[in-house]
Motif scaffolding. Structure first.
Motif, short mmCIF file in Angstrom:
data_model
loop_
_atom_site.label_atom_id
_atom_site.label_comp_id
_atom_site.label_asym_id
_atom_site.label_seq_id
_atom_site.Cartn_x
_atom_site.Cartn_y
_atom_site.Cartn_z
N LEU A 1 15.85 -17.86 21.28
CA LEU A 1 14.63 -18.58 20.92
C LEU A 1 14.92 -19.97 20.35
O LEU A 1 14.26 -20.95 20.71
N LEU A 2 15.88 -20.06 19.45
CA LEU A 2 16.11 -21.33 18.77
C LEU A 2 16.46 -22.46 19.74
O LEU A 2 15.83 -23.53 19.70
N PRO A 3 17.44 -22.28 20.64
CA PRO A 3 17.73 -23.38 21.56
C PRO A 3 16.61 -23.68 22.54
O PRO A 3 16.40 -24.83 22.93
N LEU A 4 15.84 -22.66 22.94
CA LEU A 4 14.73 -22.90 23.87
C LEU A 4 13.58 -23.62 23.18
O LEU A 4 12.91 -24.48 23.79
N ILE A 5 13.32 -23.29 21.91
CA ILE A 5 12.29 -24.01 21.16
C ILE A 5 12.72 -25.47 20.98
O ILE A 5 11.91 -26.40 21.15
N HIS A 6 13.99 -25.68 20.65
CA HIS A 6 14.49 -27.06 20.52
C HIS A 6 14.31 -27.83 21.83
O HIS A 6 13.89 -28.99 21.83
N ASN B 1 3.59 -22.61 26.22
CA ASN B 1 4.98 -22.98 26.53
C ASN B 1 5.86 -21.74 26.74
O ASN B 1 6.80 -21.78 27.53
N PHE B 2 5.56 -20.67 26.00
CA PHE B 2 6.37 -19.45 26.07
C PHE B 2 5.48 -18.28 26.49
O PHE B 2 4.42 -18.06 25.90
N VAL B 3 5.92 -17.56 27.50
CA VAL B 3 5.24 -16.33 27.93
C VAL B 3 6.22 -15.18 27.75
O VAL B 3 7.33 -15.22 28.29
N THR C 1 12.12 -27.36 24.09
CA THR C 1 10.70 -27.64 24.31
C THR C 1 10.19 -28.72 23.35
O THR C 1 9.28 -29.48 23.68
N PHE C 2 10.78 -28.79 22.15
CA PHE C 2 10.49 -29.92 21.25
C PHE C 2 10.82 -31.24 21.94
O PHE C 2 10.05 -32.21 21.91
N LYS C 3 12.00 -31.28 22.57
CA LYS C 3 12.46 -32.52 23.20
C LYS C 3 11.70 -32.83 24.48
O LYS C 3 11.39 -34.00 24.77
N PHE C 4 11.41 -31.78 25.25
CA PHE C 4 10.76 -31.96 26.55
C PHE C 4 9.54 -31.04 26.61
O PHE C 4 9.64 -29.89 27.04
N PRO C 5 8.38 -31.53 26.19
CA PRO C 5 7.19 -30.67 26.05
C PRO C 5 6.73 -30.00 27.34
O PRO C 5 6.00 -29.01 27.28
N ALA C 6 7.18 -30.48 28.50
CA ALA C 6 6.77 -29.87 29.76
C ALA C 6 7.56 -28.58 30.05
O ALA C 6 7.22 -27.85 30.99
N GLN C 7 8.60 -28.32 29.27
CA GLN C 7 9.41 -27.12 29.49
C GLN C 7 8.58 -25.87 29.22
O GLN C 7 7.76 -25.82 28.30
#
Length: 408
Positions: A121-126, A185-187, A128-134
């Motif tokens: 979760l932590l690296p994927l949230i990071h 962003n997350f499913v 998505t912070f950087k690239f909101p389209a992720q």
């Protein structure tokens, strides 16, 4: 109290009174099939169920290479991690997070309760912070695990504006459709319901560029492997793919080779059973009623928060009702209950509103319920791996736990 080499315990109301042990009794049994409720039980070497807990001071210390503050993650994410009191990562987090942050595909081999959720979760949230389209898809075997991952996501993503959706069976599909329409962003979902919503055209996996398969071996056991292949094949390329599993049977290795690109593998050395769990067997002698033996066991001091495992949905419901009729505070959980019923049972047990939770193996994996003092295998599991996961509900972290297994 007399001790024999196998330490087989027998509790009898008839001889000892409500809260006392009659002592050890019975002889060693190995690799025998047992009949319970008219069916043949699996074969086990019962000495596997007898083990002294190892004191925490004897466990080899883990020295992490990083602190959470060292990871190159968004400052808001680091602040949320610090709010939870996390300073040092667990072994799977320490090994996996740097590689996931670099965008690598990864296979993580580690048991439940090792911190895998934060590891992905932590690296994927990071990211998505950087690239909101992720967008990230997280596939799990059970509703309870989906719920726990979502709770972790909300705590880590607090104040970020990132949204998540839980897509699971047993919950209202119209509500899930509405949430998906908000483009989260997350499913986080189970294979069957995810596939259902894809076929209804409410979920488009070509929009997702990150996928996590958590507890893949459990999904294989539950017959989800075809659904997983179907779901992964719908995703776009390039993508980042993360597989987490306690074991790597051939089918999972084949799946990983097919869908992952040059993955790095992080293997955390797993103990066969928790070293913090003292394990023992309880011999039900001739003429003794199993429920009476259980009743007197539960009256013993220290049985403050107990999970009891059975084999069938009907059986765990019946046992929970019987215990309530005998004055115990009990609830049950199994796959036929609705999601709201299951969440209510878990919430009551977690909050100590009931002290006993009777469960099928749906609760043996993925659930992190604090301070479970005892696990009781009222009926034998299907195999030894299921036994390991059952008793893993107690003795978590640095806590000390107890596990008892009934045999006839």
């Amino acid at each position: 109290m007399n001790t024999r080499s196998t330490k087989t315990r027998s509790f009898s109301k008839r001889n000892s009174g409500p809260a006392k042990s009659r002592g050890y009794g019975g002889s060693r049994q190995k690799r025998g099939s047992i009949k319970q409720h008219g069916r043949l039980e699996p074969k086990f070497d019962f000495t596997q169920f007898v083990k002294k807990a190892i004191q925490t001071t004897e466990v080899e210390a883990f020295n992490p290479e990083h602190k959470f503050a060292d990871f190159e993650m968004h400052s808001k994410l680091k602040a949320n991690v610090a709010k939870k009191g996390y300073v040092h990562p667990t072994p799977i987090q320490d090994g996996a997070i740097p590689h996931i942050l670099q965008g690598r595909d990864l296979i993580g081999i580690a048991n439940t309760g090792t911190g895998k959720t934060a590891a992905f979760l932590l690296p994927l949230i990071h990211k998505t912070f950087k690239f909101p389209a992720q967008k990230a898809l997280i596939i799990v075997p059970t509703r309870e695990l989906a719920q726990q991952i979502d709770e972790e996501f909300k705590s880590f993503a607090m104040g970020s504006g990132l949204q998540s959706a839980i897509i699971i069976g047993g919950a209202r599909i119209d509500q899930q459709i509405r949430i998906l329409s908000r483009n989260p962003n997350f499913v986080i979902g189970t294979p069957g319901r995810l596939k259902d919503l894809i076929e209804r055209k409410n979920l488009d996996l070509t929009q997702f560029n990150n996928i996590v398969l958590d507890e893949v071996d459990r999904m294989l056991d539950m017959g989800f492997i075809k659904d997983i292949k179907y779901l992964v094949a719908l995703m776009q390329e390039p993508r980042q793919s993360l597989f987490f599993s306690a074991t790597m049977p051939r089918e999972i290795s084949d799946l990983a080779r097919h869908f992952l690109k040059d993955p790095i593998t992080i293997t955390i050395k797993n103990r066969a059973t928790s070293e913090n769990v003292e394990q023992d067997i309880i011999k039900v002698g001739p003429g003794e009623q199993k429920i009476e033996v259980l009743h007197n066991l539960l009256l013993r001091p220290g049985f403050d928060k107990v999970m009891i495992f059975g084999r069938t949905k009907h059986g765990v419901d019946k046992l929970a009702r019987t215990l309530e009729e005998r004055g115990f505070s009990a609830d049950s959980i199994h796959g036929d209950k609705s999601q709201s019923q299951r969440q209510r049972s878990l919430r009551r047990f977690t909050n100590n509103e009931v002290t006993i939770l009777v469960a099928t193996d749906v609760a043996a994996r993925g659930l992190d319920i604090p301070d479970v003092t005892h696990v009781i295998n009222f009926e034998l599991p299907e195999n030894y791996e299921d036994y390991v996961h059952r008793i893993g509900r107690t003795g978590r972290g640095d806590k000390h736990g107890h596990a008892f297994t009934f045999i006839n």
